[in-house]
Design a protein around this motif. Structure first.
Motif, PDB file in Angstrom:
ATOM      1  N   ASN A  76      50.134  53.005  34.423  1.00  0.00           N
ATOM      2  CA  ASN A  76      51.062  51.989  34.163  1.00  0.00           C
ATOM      3  C   ASN A  76      50.357  50.740  34.771  1.00  0.00           C
ATOM      4  N   MET A  77      50.320  49.752  33.841  1.00  0.00           N
ATOM      5  CA  MET A  77      49.733  48.384  34.457  1.00  0.00           C
ATOM      6  C   MET A  77      51.277  47.516  34.767  1.00  0.00           C
ATOM      7  N   ALA A  78      51.295  47.026  35.725  1.00  0.00           N
ATOM      8  CA  ALA A  78      52.421  46.142  36.057  1.00  0.00           C
ATOM      9  C   ALA A  78      52.282  44.835  35.110  1.00  0.00           C
ATOM     10  N   SER A  81      50.228  42.184  36.580  1.00  0.00           N
ATOM     11  CA  SER A  81      48.699  42.682  36.784  1.00  0.00           C
ATOM     12  C   SER A  81      47.680  41.869  36.062  1.00  0.00           C
ATOM     13  N   VAL A  82      47.935  41.179  35.161  1.00  0.00           N
ATOM     14  CA  VAL A  82      46.959  40.575  34.060  1.00  0.00           C
ATOM     15  C   VAL A  82      47.177  39.313  33.999  1.00  0.00           C
ATOM     16  N   ASP A  83      46.457  38.285  33.295  1.00  0.00           N
ATOM     17  CA  ASP A  83      46.584  36.790  33.048  1.00  0.00           C
ATOM     18  C   ASP A  83      47.889  36.610  32.104  1.00  0.00           C
ATOM     19  N   ARG A  85      51.370  37.939  30.724  1.00  0.00           N
ATOM     20  CA  ARG A  85      52.048  38.970  31.121  1.00  0.00           C
ATOM     21  C   ARG A  85      51.999  40.110  30.267  1.00  0.00           C
ATOM     22  N   LYS A  86      51.836  41.372  30.972  1.00  0.00           N
ATOM     23  CA  LYS A  86      51.841  42.597  30.270  1.00  0.00           C
ATOM     24  C   LYS A  86      53.173  43.061  29.855  1.00  0.00           C
ATOM     25  N   ARG A  87      53.516  43.320  28.514  1.00  0.00           N
ATOM     26  CA  ARG A  87      54.874  44.027  28.041  1.00  0.00           C
ATOM     27  C   ARG A  87      55.119  45.269  28.893  1.00  0.00           C
ATOM     28  N   ARG A  92      49.644  51.865  23.597  1.00  0.00           N
ATOM     29  CA  ARG A  92      48.371  52.773  23.035  1.00  0.00           C
ATOM     30  C   ARG A  92      47.336  52.876  24.132  1.00  0.00           C
ATOM     31  N   ARG A  93      46.963  51.854  24.517  1.00  0.00           N
ATOM     32  CA  ARG A  93      45.802  51.829  25.856  1.00  0.00           C
ATOM     33  C   ARG A  93      46.176  52.843  26.757  1.00  0.00           C
ATOM     34  N   SER A  94      47.551  52.349  27.369  1.00  0.00           N
ATOM     35  CA  SER A  94      47.918  53.006  28.669  1.00  0.00           C
ATOM     36  C   SER A  94      48.090  54.587  28.270  1.00  0.00           C
ATOM     37  N   ASP A 127      46.964  44.857  40.230  1.00  0.00           N
ATOM     38  CA  ASP A 127      46.333  43.687  39.721  1.00  0.00           C
ATOM     39  C   ASP A 127      45.040  44.285  38.996  1.00  0.00           C
ATOM     40  N   ALA A 128      44.509  43.578  37.957  1.00  0.00           N
ATOM     41  CA  ALA A 128      43.649  44.022  37.066  1.00  0.00           C
ATOM     42  C   ALA A 128      42.564  43.174  36.812  1.00  0.00           C
ATOM     43  N   GLU A 129      41.357  43.864  37.109  1.00  0.00           N
ATOM     44  CA  GLU A 129      40.122  42.856  36.759  1.00  0.00           C
ATOM     45  C   GLU A 129      38.919  43.651  36.361  1.00  0.00           C
ATOM     46  N   ALA A 130      39.287  44.449  35.282  1.00  0.00           N
ATOM     47  CA  ALA A 130      38.097  45.547  34.779  1.00  0.00           C
ATOM     48  C   ALA A 130      37.899  46.573  35.548  1.00  0.00           C
ATOM     49  N   GLY A 131      37.728  47.814  34.908  1.00  0.00           N
ATOM     50  CA  GLY A 131      37.477  48.993  35.692  1.00  0.00           C
ATOM     51  C   GLY A 131      38.664  49.704  35.991  1.00  0.00           C
ATOM     52  N   THR A 132      39.824  49.494  35.657  1.00  0.00           N
ATOM     53  CA  THR A 132      41.191  50.015  36.180  1.00  0.00           C
ATOM     54  C   THR A 132      41.203  51.254  35.936  1.00  0.00           C
ATOM     55  N   ARG A 133      40.763  51.966  34.810  1.00  0.00           N
ATOM     56  CA  ARG A 133      40.834  53.442  34.756  1.00  0.00           C
ATOM     57  C   ARG A 133      39.994  54.125  35.713  1.00  0.00           C
ATOM     58  N   CYS A 134      38.664  53.550  35.877  1.00  0.00           N
ATOM     59  CA  CYS A 134      37.787  54.318  37.252  1.00  0.00           C
ATOM     60  C   CYS A 134      38.707  54.225  38.426  1.00  0.00           C
ATOM     61  N   GLY A 172      32.248  43.542  36.145  1.00  0.00           N
ATOM     62  CA  GLY A 172      33.475  42.665  36.170  1.00  0.00           C
ATOM     63  C   GLY A 172      34.218  42.131  35.142  1.00  0.00           C
ATOM     64  N   LYS A 173      35.313  41.184  35.509  1.00  0.00           N
ATOM     65  CA  LYS A 173      36.045  40.839  34.183  1.00  0.00           C
ATOM     66  C   LYS A 173      35.161  40.192  33.305  1.00  0.00           C
ATOM     67  N   ASP A 174      34.622  39.240  33.713  1.00  0.00           N
ATOM     68  CA  ASP A 174      33.716  38.497  32.282  1.00  0.00           C
ATOM     69  C   ASP A 174      32.720  39.238  31.738  1.00  0.00           C
ATOM     70  N   GLU A 175      32.069  40.010  32.693  1.00  0.00           N
ATOM     71  CA  GLU A 175      31.067  41.044  32.219  1.00  0.00           C
ATOM     72  C   GLU A 175      31.740  42.047  31.250  1.00  0.00           C
ATOM     73  N   ASP A 176      32.800  42.458  31.430  1.00  0.00           N
ATOM     74  CA  ASP A 176      33.514  43.274  30.396  1.00  0.00           C
ATOM     75  C   ASP A 176      33.985  42.576  29.221  1.00  0.00           C
ATOM     76  N   ASN A 177      34.365  41.216  29.216  1.00  0.00           N
ATOM     77  CA  ASN A 177      34.931  40.578  28.159  1.00  0.00           C
ATOM     78  C   ASN A 177      33.715  40.297  27.384  1.00  0.00           C
TER      79      ASN A 177
HETATM   80  N1  UDP Z   1      43.585  44.022  30.317  1.00  0.00           N
HETATM   81  C1  UDP Z   1      44.454  42.839  29.961  1.00  0.00           C
HETATM   82  N2  UDP Z   1      45.511  43.117  29.586  1.00  0.00           N
HETATM   83  C2  UDP Z   1      45.754  44.409  28.761  1.00  0.00           C
HETATM   84  C3  UDP Z   1      44.740  45.327  29.036  1.00  0.00           C
HETATM   85  C4  UDP Z   1      43.586  45.122  29.734  1.00  0.00           C
HETATM   86  O1  UDP Z   1      44.104  41.590  30.796  1.00  0.00           O
HETATM   87  O2  UDP Z   1      46.851  44.587  28.298  1.00  0.00           O
HETATM   88  C5  UDP Z   1      42.321  43.379  30.995  1.00  0.00           C
HETATM   89  C6  UDP Z   1      42.371  44.106  32.647  1.00  0.00           C
HETATM   90  O3  UDP Z   1      41.769  43.159  33.304  1.00  0.00           O
HETATM   91  C7  UDP Z   1      41.603  45.163  32.346  1.00  0.00           C
HETATM   92  C8  UDP Z   1      40.578  44.666  31.490  1.00  0.00           C
HETATM   93  O4  UDP Z   1      40.908  44.116  30.384  1.00  0.00           O
HETATM   94  O5  UDP Z   1      40.854  45.642  33.773  1.00  0.00           O
HETATM   95  C9  UDP Z   1      39.546  45.798  30.890  1.00  0.00           C
HETATM   96  O6  UDP Z   1      40.332  46.743  30.054  1.00  0.00           O
HETATM   97  P1  UDP Z   1      39.702  48.103  29.428  1.00  0.00           P
HETATM   98  O7  UDP Z   1      40.617  48.735  28.509  1.00  0.00           O
HETATM   99  O8  UDP Z   1      38.455  47.929  29.296  1.00  0.00           O
HETATM  100  O9  UDP Z   1      39.943  49.185  30.731  1.00  0.00           O
HETATM  101  P2  UDP Z   1      39.565  49.124  32.280  1.00  0.00           P
HETATM  102  O10 UDP Z   1      38.077  48.568  32.205  1.00  0.00           O
HETATM  103  O11 UDP Z   1      40.534  48.325  33.196  1.00  0.00           O
HETATM  104  O12 UDP Z   1      39.308  50.883  32.481  1.00  0.00           O
END
Ligand code: UDP
Length: 241
Positions: A76-78, A81-83, A85-87, A92-94, A127-134, A172-177
């Protein structure tokens, strides 16, 4: 994915890391009092709490398996936790992340020992900054050990990816984006067995093998940190006695 941002300059990444360098990681076991086992983990800008409840009788009863325990991981993402607000609530993703983490853990927990039971693993992303599943799976593994759940090994997760045509460790976040590929994996470090493997983007076979190799190396480094966190918890227990 195209970008104007330069993700690698003079062999260094935006946060000054080398291509094969992890973000800083901090792991603490046993942080919650009411959970059977718990873990707090920081990984770069990610902050994660994992809490384990059970094994306890699975309810509703029709979910019970007479031969083994079921493992329910809930990622669960708070909202904060993201820029943007996450509903609140599952999306689907979670749901997908919860499913792949549950399956990874089911393969390493000795589930046959607890027929009809459920083992619940709550993963809260603060707090989320890419790589949260790991980060979530790595924290869940420590929480499971803290809860005394018997496992064949302590699972661990890490990702590698591709940015600007180069294979790098732990995006990291920008690298993921703005990067070209992300390859999160989870393994059993003792056997090298792969428990989770997902891929976003495109890699050639060569790059895939390189990324897999790098992510594995990351896993082994983090595995040592998990063990250290668990040892520290038991050292503290010893001191209190
Ligand atoms: N993210 C976000 N809003 C969301 C879902 C993800 O801002 O609703 C951001 C968050 O920082 C997350 C990143 O996008 O860590 C990468 O998401 P991804 O689905 O690739 O999963 P993760 O890398 O966190 O396992």
């Amino acid at each position: 994915m195209k970008t104007d941002i330069k993700l690698i300059q003079d062999g260094k990444r935006l946060d000054n890391r080398r291509l094969d360098e992890l973000r800083p990681i901090k792991i603490e076991a046993g942080v919650l009092h009411r959970a059977e086992g718990s873990c707090y983990l920081e990984w770069g800008g990610n902050k994660v709490i994992a809490a384990v409840y059970g094994p306890r009788e699975a309810v509703p009863r029709h979910t019970q398996n007479p031969l083994r325990a079921i493992v329910n991981a809930r990622y669960n993402m708070a909202a904060f936790s993201v820029d943007d607000r996450k509903r609140p609530g599952p999306d689907r993703r979670s749901r997908e992340i919860s499913k792949v983490i549950s399956e990874a853990l089911e393969n390493i927990i000795i589930v046959e020992r607890y027929p009809r039971a459920s083992i619940d693993v709550n993963i809260e992303i603060l707090d989320a900054e890419a790589g949260t599943r790991c980060a979530g799976l790595t924290a869940a593994a420590v929480a499971l050990v803290d809860a005394g759940i018997p496992m064949k090994d302590i699972p661990v997760a890490c990702a590698a990816g591709k940015i600007e045509g180069q294979v790098v460790l732990d995006l990291g976040k920008d690298e993921d984006n703005y990067g070209q590929a992300d390859l999160p994996i989870a393994i059993s470090p003792r056997t090298g067995q792969i428990l989770l493997l997902q891929m976003d983007g495109h890699l050639t076979l060569d790059e895939f093998n390189q990324a897999l190799d790098l992510a594995m190396k990351g896993c082994y480094t983090i595995s040592e940190m998990q063990k250290k966190a668990i040892m520290e918890k038991y050292q503290k227990v010893e001191e209190v006695k």
